[in-house]
Design a protein around this motif. Structure first.
Motif, PDB file in Angstrom:
ATOM      1  N   ASP B  92       0.740  -1.226   0.081  1.00 42.25           N
ATOM      2  CA  ASP B  92       0.022   0.021  -0.061  1.00 42.25           C
ATOM      3  C   ASP B  92       0.873   1.340   0.018  1.00 42.25           C
ATOM      4  O   ASP B  92       0.452   2.292  -0.870  1.00 42.25           O
ATOM      5  CB  ASP B  92      -0.945  -0.054   1.318  1.00 42.25           C
ATOM      6  N   PHE B  93       1.877   1.329   0.762  1.00 41.82           N
ATOM      7  CA  PHE B  93       2.858   2.489   0.824  1.00 41.82           C
ATOM      8  C   PHE B  93       3.547   2.650  -0.625  1.00 41.82           C
ATOM      9  O   PHE B  93       3.568   3.975  -0.990  1.00 41.82           O
ATOM     10  CB  PHE B  93       3.895   2.257   1.994  1.00 41.82           C
ATOM     11  N   LEU B  94       4.113   1.823  -1.087  1.00 42.53           N
ATOM     12  CA  LEU B  94       4.640   1.889  -2.492  1.00 42.53           C
ATOM     13  C   LEU B  94       3.698   2.186  -3.426  1.00 42.53           C
ATOM     14  O   LEU B  94       4.013   3.202  -4.300  1.00 42.53           O
ATOM     15  CB  LEU B  94       5.270   0.586  -2.948  1.00 42.53           C
ATOM     16  N   LEU B  95       2.672   1.503  -3.621  1.00 39.45           N
ATOM     17  CA  LEU B  95       1.720   1.994  -4.854  1.00 39.45           C
ATOM     18  C   LEU B  95       1.042   3.220  -4.410  1.00 39.45           C
ATOM     19  O   LEU B  95       0.878   4.082  -5.333  1.00 39.45           O
ATOM     20  CB  LEU B  95       0.648   1.098  -4.760  1.00 39.45           C
ATOM     21  N   THR B  96       0.731   3.628  -3.177  1.00 43.45           N
ATOM     22  CA  THR B  96       0.073   5.040  -2.864  1.00 43.45           C
ATOM     23  C   THR B  96       1.333   6.144  -3.117  1.00 43.45           C
ATOM     24  O   THR B  96       0.951   7.011  -3.948  1.00 43.45           O
ATOM     25  CB  THR B  96      -0.196   5.173  -1.342  1.00 43.45           C
ATOM     26  N   ALA B  97       2.529   5.904  -2.760  1.00 40.37           N
ATOM     27  CA  ALA B  97       3.632   6.909  -3.023  1.00 40.37           C
ATOM     28  C   ALA B  97       3.801   7.009  -4.459  1.00 40.37           C
ATOM     29  O   ALA B  97       4.030   8.060  -4.921  1.00 40.37           O
ATOM     30  CB  ALA B  97       4.988   6.300  -2.494  1.00 40.37           C
ATOM     31  N   LEU B  98       3.500   5.990  -5.381  1.00 39.69           N
ATOM     32  CA  LEU B  98       3.870   6.030  -6.828  1.00 39.69           C
ATOM     33  C   LEU B  98       2.759   6.451  -7.409  1.00 39.69           C
ATOM     34  O   LEU B  98       2.633   6.734  -8.818  1.00 39.69           O
ATOM     35  CB  LEU B  98       4.260   4.736  -7.288  1.00 39.69           C
ATOM     36  N   ILE B 165       6.149   1.037 -16.846  1.00 38.39           N
ATOM     37  CA  ILE B 165       7.220   1.377 -17.657  1.00 38.39           C
ATOM     38  C   ILE B 165       6.713   0.258 -19.059  1.00 38.39           C
ATOM     39  O   ILE B 165       6.570   0.936 -20.053  1.00 38.39           O
ATOM     40  CB  ILE B 165       8.655   0.568 -17.482  1.00 38.39           C
ATOM     41  N   LEU B 166       6.345  -0.867 -18.976  1.00 41.62           N
ATOM     42  CA  LEU B 166       5.778  -1.784 -19.994  1.00 41.62           C
ATOM     43  C   LEU B 166       4.293  -1.459 -20.168  1.00 41.62           C
ATOM     44  O   LEU B 166       3.747  -1.669 -21.274  1.00 41.62           O
ATOM     45  CB  LEU B 166       6.056  -3.240 -19.819  1.00 41.62           C
ATOM     46  N   GLU B 167       3.692  -0.855 -19.074  1.00 41.37           N
ATOM     47  CA  GLU B 167       2.321  -0.631 -19.176  1.00 41.37           C
ATOM     48  C   GLU B 167       1.258  -1.932 -19.512  1.00 41.37           C
ATOM     49  O   GLU B 167       0.716  -1.495 -20.391  1.00 41.37           O
ATOM     50  CB  GLU B 167       1.928   0.701 -19.812  1.00 41.37           C
ATOM     51  N   VAL B 168       1.346  -2.779 -18.917  1.00 39.59           N
ATOM     52  CA  VAL B 168       0.777  -4.142 -19.094  1.00 39.59           C
ATOM     53  C   VAL B 168      -0.647  -3.951 -18.633  1.00 39.59           C
ATOM     54  O   VAL B 168      -0.692  -3.651 -17.395  1.00 39.59           O
ATOM     55  CB  VAL B 168       1.378  -5.299 -18.672  1.00 39.59           C
ATOM     56  N   GLU B 169      -1.670  -4.080 -19.389  1.00 40.33           N
ATOM     57  CA  GLU B 169      -2.927  -3.992 -18.946  1.00 40.33           C
ATOM     58  C   GLU B 169      -3.727  -5.458 -18.570  1.00 40.33           C
ATOM     59  O   GLU B 169      -3.333  -6.217 -19.135  1.00 40.33           O
ATOM     60  CB  GLU B 169      -3.827  -3.062 -19.963  1.00 40.33           C
ATOM     61  N   PRO B 170      -4.427  -5.207 -17.640  1.00 40.23           N
ATOM     62  CA  PRO B 170      -5.071  -4.266 -16.852  1.00 40.23           C
ATOM     63  C   PRO B 170      -4.265  -3.822 -15.613  1.00 40.23           C
ATOM     64  O   PRO B 170      -4.617  -2.870 -14.686  1.00 40.23           O
ATOM     65  CB  PRO B 170      -6.477  -4.888 -16.281  1.00 40.23           C
ATOM     66  N   LEU B 171      -3.117  -4.388 -15.477  1.00 35.77           N
ATOM     67  CA  LEU B 171      -2.280  -4.109 -14.227  1.00 35.77           C
ATOM     68  C   LEU B 171      -1.976  -2.590 -14.094  1.00 35.77           C
ATOM     69  O   LEU B 171      -1.854  -1.964 -13.090  1.00 35.77           O
ATOM     70  CB  LEU B 171      -1.038  -4.897 -14.366  1.00 35.77           C
ATOM     71  N   ALA B 172      -1.584  -1.916 -15.374  1.00 33.59           N
ATOM     72  CA  ALA B 172      -1.164  -0.660 -15.450  1.00 33.59           C
ATOM     73  C   ALA B 172      -2.288   0.381 -14.998  1.00 33.59           C
ATOM     74  O   ALA B 172      -1.976   1.467 -14.442  1.00 33.59           O
ATOM     75  CB  ALA B 172      -0.837  -0.134 -16.708  1.00 33.59           C
ATOM     76  N   LEU B 174      -5.098  -0.416 -12.954  1.00 31.56           N
ATOM     77  CA  LEU B 174      -5.605  -1.035 -11.484  1.00 31.56           C
ATOM     78  C   LEU B 174      -5.400   0.231 -10.635  1.00 31.56           C
ATOM     79  O   LEU B 174      -4.356   0.620 -10.531  1.00 31.56           O
ATOM     80  CB  LEU B 174      -4.947  -2.250 -11.246  1.00 31.56           C
ATOM     81  N   PRO B 175      -6.535   0.420  -9.794  1.00 30.87           N
ATOM     82  CA  PRO B 175      -6.363   1.429  -8.762  1.00 30.87           C
ATOM     83  C   PRO B 175      -5.290   0.727  -7.645  1.00 30.87           C
ATOM     84  O   PRO B 175      -5.016  -0.345  -7.670  1.00 30.87           O
ATOM     85  CB  PRO B 175      -7.808   1.284  -7.888  1.00 30.87           C
ATOM     86  N   PRO B 176      -4.664   1.896  -7.232  1.00 34.71           N
ATOM     87  CA  PRO B 176      -3.438   1.198  -6.234  1.00 34.71           C
ATOM     88  C   PRO B 176      -3.948   0.411  -5.216  1.00 34.71           C
ATOM     89  O   PRO B 176      -2.992  -0.741  -5.159  1.00 34.71           O
ATOM     90  CB  PRO B 176      -2.966   2.805  -5.696  1.00 34.71           C
ATOM     91  N   GLY B 177      -4.976   0.640  -4.697  1.00 32.63           N
ATOM     92  CA  GLY B 177      -5.204  -0.526  -3.679  1.00 32.63           C
ATOM     93  C   GLY B 177      -5.633  -1.770  -4.185  1.00 32.63           C
ATOM     94  O   GLY B 177      -5.020  -2.922  -3.518  1.00 32.63           O
ATOM     95  N   GLN B 178      -5.922  -2.094  -5.370  1.00 35.01           N
ATOM     96  CA  GLN B 178      -6.252  -3.261  -5.913  1.00 35.01           C
ATOM     97  C   GLN B 178      -4.828  -3.968  -6.311  1.00 35.01           C
ATOM     98  O   GLN B 178      -4.460  -5.155  -6.152  1.00 35.01           O
ATOM     99  CB  GLN B 178      -6.928  -3.282  -7.272  1.00 35.01           C
ATOM    100  N   ALA B 179      -3.970  -3.111  -6.833  1.00 37.87           N
ATOM    101  CA  ALA B 179      -2.520  -3.609  -7.250  1.00 37.87           C
ATOM    102  C   ALA B 179      -1.794  -3.805  -6.024  1.00 37.87           C
ATOM    103  O   ALA B 179      -1.092  -5.030  -6.073  1.00 37.87           O
ATOM    104  CB  ALA B 179      -1.811  -2.410  -8.138  1.00 37.87           C
ATOM    105  N   ALA B 180      -2.103  -3.296  -4.923  1.00 45.53           N
ATOM    106  CA  ALA B 180      -1.375  -3.661  -3.626  1.00 45.53           C
ATOM    107  C   ALA B 180      -1.870  -4.762  -3.025  1.00 45.53           C
ATOM    108  O   ALA B 180      -1.043  -5.799  -2.822  1.00 45.53           O
ATOM    109  CB  ALA B 180      -1.717  -2.473  -2.686  1.00 45.53           C
ATOM    110  N   ALA B 181      -3.235  -5.042  -3.177  1.00 45.04           N
ATOM    111  CA  ALA B 181      -3.690  -6.370  -2.821  1.00 45.04           C
ATOM    112  C   ALA B 181      -3.179  -7.505  -3.623  1.00 45.04           C
ATOM    113  O   ALA B 181      -3.045  -8.634  -3.170  1.00 45.04           O
ATOM    114  CB  ALA B 181      -5.338  -6.243  -2.850  1.00 45.04           C
ATOM    115  N   ALA B 182      -2.860  -7.347  -4.866  1.00 47.53           N
ATOM    116  CA  ALA B 182      -2.644  -8.388  -5.579  1.00 47.53           C
ATOM    117  C   ALA B 182      -1.057  -8.819  -5.353  1.00 47.53           C
ATOM    118  O   ALA B 182      -0.796 -10.192  -5.327  1.00 47.53           O
ATOM    119  CB  ALA B 182      -2.874  -8.199  -7.144  1.00 47.53           C
ATOM    120  N   ILE B 183      -0.303  -7.871  -4.999  1.00 48.22           N
ATOM    121  CA  ILE B 183       0.930  -8.233  -4.640  1.00 48.22           C
ATOM    122  C   ILE B 183       1.498  -8.736  -3.283  1.00 48.22           C
ATOM    123  O   ILE B 183       2.337  -9.020  -3.039  1.00 48.22           O
ATOM    124  CB  ILE B 183       2.165  -7.469  -5.381  1.00 48.22           C
ATOM    125  N   ALA B 184       0.456  -8.180  -2.653  1.00 43.74           N
ATOM    126  CA  ALA B 184       0.837  -8.056  -0.905  1.00 43.74           C
ATOM    127  C   ALA B 184       1.154  -9.484  -0.313  1.00 43.74           C
ATOM    128  O   ALA B 184       2.216  -9.581   0.100  1.00 43.74           O
ATOM    129  CB  ALA B 184      -0.354  -7.639  -0.232  1.00 43.74           C
TER     130      ALA B 184
END
Lengths: 198, 198
Positions: B92-98, B165-172, B174-184
């Motif tokens: 969450d910290f990383l995705l929010t900061a970015l 950088i690659l901007e692979v969709e839908p990952l690119a 995704l709201p930060p909270g969802q991306a965070a949940a996926a890699i957490a």
């Protein structure tokens, strides 16, 4: 781009012209908007000759992008066993393939180029969407297929960066089997398990 | 390198000279073999002036590398809760900061540079070994600390590559909270769980 030897003196020049045109068009227009006809047109040859030399558009794409390994070889290996261990088999396949110096050169070259050139980034996106990862996920018949392919690519690209480009120790020197064991559960989760943490 | 305004006309030139010398020495010699004295020598100033402008060697390093966020801010956030959710809080910290464009520019710049320049790769290695990841892992008191830091960096670097950088969709997208949940869960495993798959 490496030259290939043809049987007749004119062959290698023609092949090179086709590969150059294909590389430019795949990078600038993407896979879908590039056709055998448009490549042949730019190379100044008959479309039948493109097919004669390279086979399908897909095969030409794989040839031009200089993949580190043949995507066709991955699937039989990954699915030669139970679903609960596809992550481990994929990790083992990748780490073993990358022990080969030429495969490693191609893989790091692809990622280095994608990091700095938007056209190379587009090529890698196409690869992720069409080649290895997407095909594995299609075969698994899971939900969120595109997101899973993206997450899978994030870990694989990141591993290549950390192990072979940044050379972070001890990850860089870990035997391939141990490195594969360390990332296998991550790949397994992105392939088959629920993605939401909450 | 961005210029900073000093109070006196000579300040910004001196600061720039120190930052240039520090950047070169950190990149070419690494963190350990670079000293405030060696930086001051190359910049042609007194070591006390380096400390006056930039504080400690560590603070100068963080300044020169243009980190996307202050490593000092991460730890209190990560450890404001139970050990079972450090992965989620880090994600969450990383995705929010970015989400901040300047932080994202610095992060992608760092990774792009590291992918193509051995000296930048060395800087990123130093960062991984000394900054955010290593500090978090030290605080968790787990075995295989260096390998965990490397694995953690592989997923974080890979996520930045795939999403920004690659901007692979839908990952690119995704709201930060969802991306965070996926890699957490991946980060959690690299931080606290057993690493061996077998």
């Amino acid at each position: 781009m490496a030259r290939r030897s043809g049987r007749r003196p004119g062959d290698s020049g023609t092949r090179d012209a086709i590969r150059t045109a294909a590389g430019r068009q795949f990078a600038e227009q993407g896979y879908d908007r590039t056709s055998m006809r448009s490549i042949a047109g730019e190379a100044g040859v008959d479309p039948a000759l493109v097919a004669h030399f390279f086979g399908t558009k897909h095969e030409l794409f794989v040839d031009v992008v200089e993949l580190p390994f043949d995507p066709g070889q991955v699937l039989p290996v990954i699915f030669a066993g139970d679903r609960q261990h596809v992550g481990r088999r994929l990790a083992d396949f990748l780490l073993t393939a990358l022990e080969n110096p030429e495969a490693r050169r191609r893989m790091t070259g692809l990622i280095r180029a994608a990091a700095s050139e938007p056209q190379a980034a587009r090529m890698v996106r196409e690869l992720i969407a069409r080649e290895v990862f997407a095909r594995i996920i299609d075969a698994l018949d899971v939900d969120d297929a595109d997101l899973r392919a993206g997450l899978l690519s994030s870990q694989v690209v990141g591993l290549v960066m950390a192990r072979y480009i940044l050379e972070v120790e001890p990850l860089a020197s870990l035997p391939p089997g141990q490195a594969a064991a360390a990332i296998a559960p991550t790949l397994q989760r992105y392939l088959t398990e629920p993605l939401d943490d909450t």
